[in-house]
Design an enzyme around this catalytic site. Structure first.
Site, PDB file in Angstrom:
ATOM      1  N   ARG A  50      -1.934  11.657  -9.485  1.00 25.64           N
ATOM      2  CA  ARG A  50      -1.524  12.153 -10.811  1.00 25.64           C
ATOM      3  C   ARG A  50      -2.606  11.951 -11.855  1.00 25.64           C
ATOM      4  NH1 ARG A  50       3.642   8.983 -11.595  1.00 25.64           N
ATOM      5  NH2 ARG A  50       3.212   8.018  -9.584  1.00 25.64           N
ATOM      6  N   GLU A  99       1.954  -5.795  -3.582  1.00 23.38           N
ATOM      7  CA  GLU A  99       3.021  -6.785  -3.422  1.00 23.38           C
ATOM      8  C   GLU A  99       3.114  -7.201  -1.950  1.00 23.38           C
ATOM      9  OE1 GLU A  99       6.699  -5.354  -4.883  1.00 23.38           O
ATOM     10  OE2 GLU A  99       7.690  -7.312  -4.750  1.00 23.38           O
TER      11      GLU A  99
HETATM   12  O1  PRP Z   1      -0.329  -0.052 -12.603  1.00 22.86           O
HETATM   13  P1  PRP Z   1       0.167   0.032 -11.167  1.00 22.86           P
HETATM   14  O2  PRP Z   1       1.292  -0.922 -10.896  1.00 22.86           O
HETATM   15  O3  PRP Z   1      -0.959  -0.080 -10.178  1.00 22.86           O
HETATM   16  O4  PRP Z   1       0.844   1.463 -10.977  1.00 22.86           O
HETATM   17  C1  PRP Z   1       0.319   2.644 -11.512  1.00 22.86           C
HETATM   18  C2  PRP Z   1      -0.138   3.593 -10.443  1.00 22.86           C
HETATM   19  O5  PRP Z   1       0.998   4.034  -9.669  1.00 22.86           O
HETATM   20  C3  PRP Z   1       1.070   5.455  -9.708  1.00 22.86           C
HETATM   21  O6  PRP Z   1       0.383   6.034  -8.637  1.00 22.86           O
HETATM   22  P2  PRP Z   1       1.000   6.221  -7.169  1.00 22.86           P
HETATM   23  O7  PRP Z   1       0.471   5.122  -6.296  1.00 22.86           O
HETATM   24  O8  PRP Z   1       2.493   6.361  -7.272  1.00 22.86           O
HETATM   25  O9  PRP Z   1       0.294   7.541  -6.660  1.00 22.86           O
HETATM   26  P3  PRP Z   1       0.373   9.104  -7.094  1.00 22.86           P
HETATM   27  O10 PRP Z   1      -0.398   9.237  -8.406  1.00 22.86           O
HETATM   28  O11 PRP Z   1      -0.345   9.770  -5.974  1.00 22.86           O
HETATM   29  O12 PRP Z   1       1.812   9.509  -7.242  1.00 22.86           O
HETATM   30  C4  PRP Z   1       0.361   5.835 -11.005  1.00 22.86           C
HETATM   31  O13 PRP Z   1      -0.118   7.173 -10.966  1.00 22.86           O
HETATM   32  C5  PRP Z   1      -0.747   4.825 -11.085  1.00 22.86           C
HETATM   33  O14 PRP Z   1      -1.905   5.235 -10.357  1.00 22.86           O
HETATM   34  N1  ADE Z   2       8.010   3.532 -13.121  1.00 25.09           N
HETATM   35  C1  ADE Z   2       7.045   4.381 -12.742  1.00 25.09           C
HETATM   36  N2  ADE Z   2       7.168   5.709 -12.992  1.00 25.09           N
HETATM   37  C2  ADE Z   2       6.187   6.570 -12.611  1.00 25.09           C
HETATM   38  N3  ADE Z   2       5.076   6.209 -11.984  1.00 25.09           N
HETATM   39  C3  ADE Z   2       4.898   4.903 -11.711  1.00 25.09           C
HETATM   40  N4  ADE Z   2       3.885   4.227 -11.115  1.00 25.09           N
HETATM   41  C4  ADE Z   2       4.200   2.913 -11.095  1.00 25.09           C
HETATM   42  N5  ADE Z   2       5.407   2.705 -11.673  1.00 25.09           N
HETATM   43  C5  ADE Z   2       5.863   3.930 -12.068  1.00 25.09           C
END
Ligand code: PRP
Ligand code: ADE
Length: 171
Positions: free
Chosen positions: A58, A95
């Protein structure tokens, strides 16, 4: 414009107890999306980047149009095994278990100013790993920018770079 109203809240995704902030509805609204990119561009400009780095997946959605808006290049930070050719990796703890972020060799010259971009800052684990990776290849990281900051999860405190966020929402 009330940008927060364009974020869809999805309870219990991807697992029970998590409130998922879905940017699909923001992306689908061209005026709200343009306003988001404009606000992020104004926050990033003073950081004087040479390049923007977006975090899969994203993060790419915001980083690519921001790089164009600012007239800068865009570099991908991807999860393990997605980038062709020689890469530099950094493993970080989750985690349970670990994950790996990677960047292609030769995309960033030592000393270049690279601003990190992602859609959302939660615990900051992903973003701090990406900052470490960018420094490993010689980048200077003058800041990071996110659309959404989930407050109360300590993400901002985990980052040792100036951090700009458009929307601050409860975790
Ligand atoms: O601050 P954190 O606890 O590390 O979480 C934030 C991350 O989690 C989500 O990505 P996700 O791993 O869901 O991947 P995506 O963007 O491919 O959906 C978001 O886009 C961040 O990269
Ligand atoms: N609560 C949340 N919603 C969307 N993206 C996320 N990535 C990590 N936590 C999230």
């Amino acid at each position: 414009m009330d940008l927060a109203s364009h974020i869809r809240h999805v309870p219990d995704f991807p697992k029970p107890g998590i409130l998922f902030y879905d940017i699909s509805t923001l992306l689908a609204h061209s005026d709200a999306w343009r306003e988001t990119i404009d606000r992020m561009a104004e926050a990033i400009r003073p950081m004087q980047p040479d390049l923007l780095a977006g975090i899969e997946s994203r993060g790419f959605l915001a980083a690519a149009p921001l790089a164009l808006a600012l007239g800068k290049g865009f570099v991908m930070v991807r999860k393990r095994g997605k980038l062709p050719g020689r890469t530099v990796s950094h493993a970080y703890a989750l985690e349970y278990g670990e994950d790996v972020v990677e960047v292609q060799e030769g995309m960033i010259e030592p000393g270049q100013r690279v601003v990190l971009v992602d859609d959302l800052l939660a615990t900051g684990g992903t973003a701090s790993a990406a900052v470490t990776l960018l420094r490993k290849v010689g980048a200077e990281v003058p800041g990071a920018a996110f659309i959404i900051e989930l407050i109360g999860l300590g993400g901002r405190a985990r980052l040792d770079v100036p951090t700009e966020t458009v929307l601050q929402l409860e975790a």
